[in-house]
Design a protein around this motif. Sequence first.
Motif, PDB file in Angstrom:
ATOM      1  N   SER A 197       0.800  -0.848   0.320  1.00 39.21           N
ATOM      2  CA  SER A 197      -0.029   0.079   0.017  1.00 39.21           C
ATOM      3  C   SER A 197       1.259   1.214  -0.434  1.00 39.21           C
ATOM      4  O   SER A 197       0.302   2.370  -0.609  1.00 39.21           O
ATOM      5  N   LEU A 198       1.407   1.199   0.541  1.00 42.51           N
ATOM      6  CA  LEU A 198       2.702   2.351   0.743  1.00 42.51           C
ATOM      7  C   LEU A 198       3.781   2.753  -0.657  1.00 42.51           C
ATOM      8  O   LEU A 198       3.734   3.533  -0.982  1.00 42.51           O
ATOM      9  N   GLU A 199       4.167   1.538  -0.880  1.00 44.67           N
ATOM     10  CA  GLU A 199       4.077   1.822  -2.504  1.00 44.67           C
ATOM     11  C   GLU A 199       3.745   2.400  -3.839  1.00 44.67           C
ATOM     12  O   GLU A 199       3.421   2.874  -3.936  1.00 44.67           O
ATOM     13  N   ARG A 200       1.818   1.178  -3.143  1.00 44.34           N
ATOM     14  CA  ARG A 200       1.288   2.664  -4.295  1.00 44.34           C
ATOM     15  C   ARG A 200       0.459   4.164  -4.094  1.00 44.34           C
ATOM     16  O   ARG A 200       0.511   4.953  -4.735  1.00 44.34           O
ATOM     17  N   LEU A 201       1.146   4.261  -2.642  1.00 44.19           N
ATOM     18  CA  LEU A 201       0.914   4.955  -2.198  1.00 44.19           C
ATOM     19  C   LEU A 201       1.652   6.777  -2.531  1.00 44.19           C
ATOM     20  O   LEU A 201       1.538   7.682  -3.247  1.00 44.19           O
ATOM     21  N   ALA A 202       2.437   6.079  -2.731  1.00 41.55           N
ATOM     22  CA  ALA A 202       3.887   6.822  -2.911  1.00 41.55           C
ATOM     23  C   ALA A 202       4.077   6.757  -4.825  1.00 41.55           C
ATOM     24  O   ALA A 202       4.470   7.702  -4.981  1.00 41.55           O
ATOM     25  N   GLN A 203       3.167   6.244  -5.607  1.00 43.03           N
ATOM     26  CA  GLN A 203       3.821   6.598  -6.471  1.00 43.03           C
ATOM     27  C   GLN A 203       2.220   7.187  -7.305  1.00 43.03           C
ATOM     28  O   GLN A 203       2.574   8.118  -8.381  1.00 43.03           O
ATOM     29  N   GLN A 204       1.761   8.031  -6.290  1.00 39.57           N
ATOM     30  CA  GLN A 204       1.549   9.267  -5.984  1.00 39.57           C
ATOM     31  C   GLN A 204       2.312  10.777  -6.280  1.00 39.57           C
ATOM     32  O   GLN A 204       1.548  11.548  -6.737  1.00 39.57           O
ATOM     33  N   ARG A 205       2.719  10.716  -5.917  1.00 39.02           N
ATOM     34  CA  ARG A 205       4.037  11.527  -5.709  1.00 39.02           C
ATOM     35  C   ARG A 205       3.368  12.685  -5.013  1.00 39.02           C
ATOM     36  O   ARG A 205       2.959  13.853  -5.311  1.00 39.02           O
ATOM     37  N   PRO A 206       3.130  12.725  -3.890  1.00 42.72           N
ATOM     38  CA  PRO A 206       2.329  13.433  -3.473  1.00 42.72           C
ATOM     39  C   PRO A 206       3.155  14.766  -2.672  1.00 42.72           C
ATOM     40  O   PRO A 206       4.646  14.198  -2.234  1.00 42.72           O
ATOM     41  N   ASP A 207       2.688  15.955  -1.910  1.00 41.68           N
ATOM     42  CA  ASP A 207       3.651  16.460  -1.407  1.00 41.68           C
ATOM     43  C   ASP A 207       3.745  16.544  -0.015  1.00 41.68           C
ATOM     44  O   ASP A 207       5.691  16.300   0.358  1.00 41.68           O
ATOM     45  N   LEU A 208       3.038  15.397   0.645  1.00 42.21           N
ATOM     46  CA  LEU A 208       3.029  14.697   2.156  1.00 42.21           C
ATOM     47  C   LEU A 208       2.052  13.760   1.959  1.00 42.21           C
ATOM     48  O   LEU A 208       1.263  13.641   1.948  1.00 42.21           O
ATOM     49  N   MET A 209       3.146  12.518   2.264  1.00 45.90           N
ATOM     50  CA  MET A 209       2.074  11.052   3.241  1.00 45.90           C
ATOM     51  C   MET A 209       1.795  11.051   4.886  1.00 45.90           C
ATOM     52  O   MET A 209       2.967  11.244   5.430  1.00 45.90           O
ATOM     53  N   LEU A 210       0.843  10.872   4.949  1.00 41.21           N
ATOM     54  CA  LEU A 210       0.654  10.769   6.769  1.00 41.21           C
ATOM     55  C   LEU A 210       1.069   9.639   6.397  1.00 41.21           C
ATOM     56  O   LEU A 210      -0.401   8.874   6.008  1.00 41.21           O
TER      57      LEU A 210
END
Length: 82
Positions: A54-67
Amino acid sequence: MMTAAEPFMASQSRAVLRLVIADRGRLFRESLAEVLTAPGLVELLATDGDDPESLERLAQQRPDLMLISTEQADETLLTRLR
């Protein structure tokens, strides 16, 4: 009365923080997303669990901030996400 967000919004041309939320608790993710996006200063890109995939998928979104919930995340994965 001016809210805390109004001076920011007046001085910026509606700058938005791009955010993803990672936590195993769906209710927590949804509640936090609702609170953070209400003023319109945060664009929620995605929410997901806190497992490595899940974290890998979220990182692919290229966010400014990850909680990220760090209860299950190992140091190697967190280092890769940086």
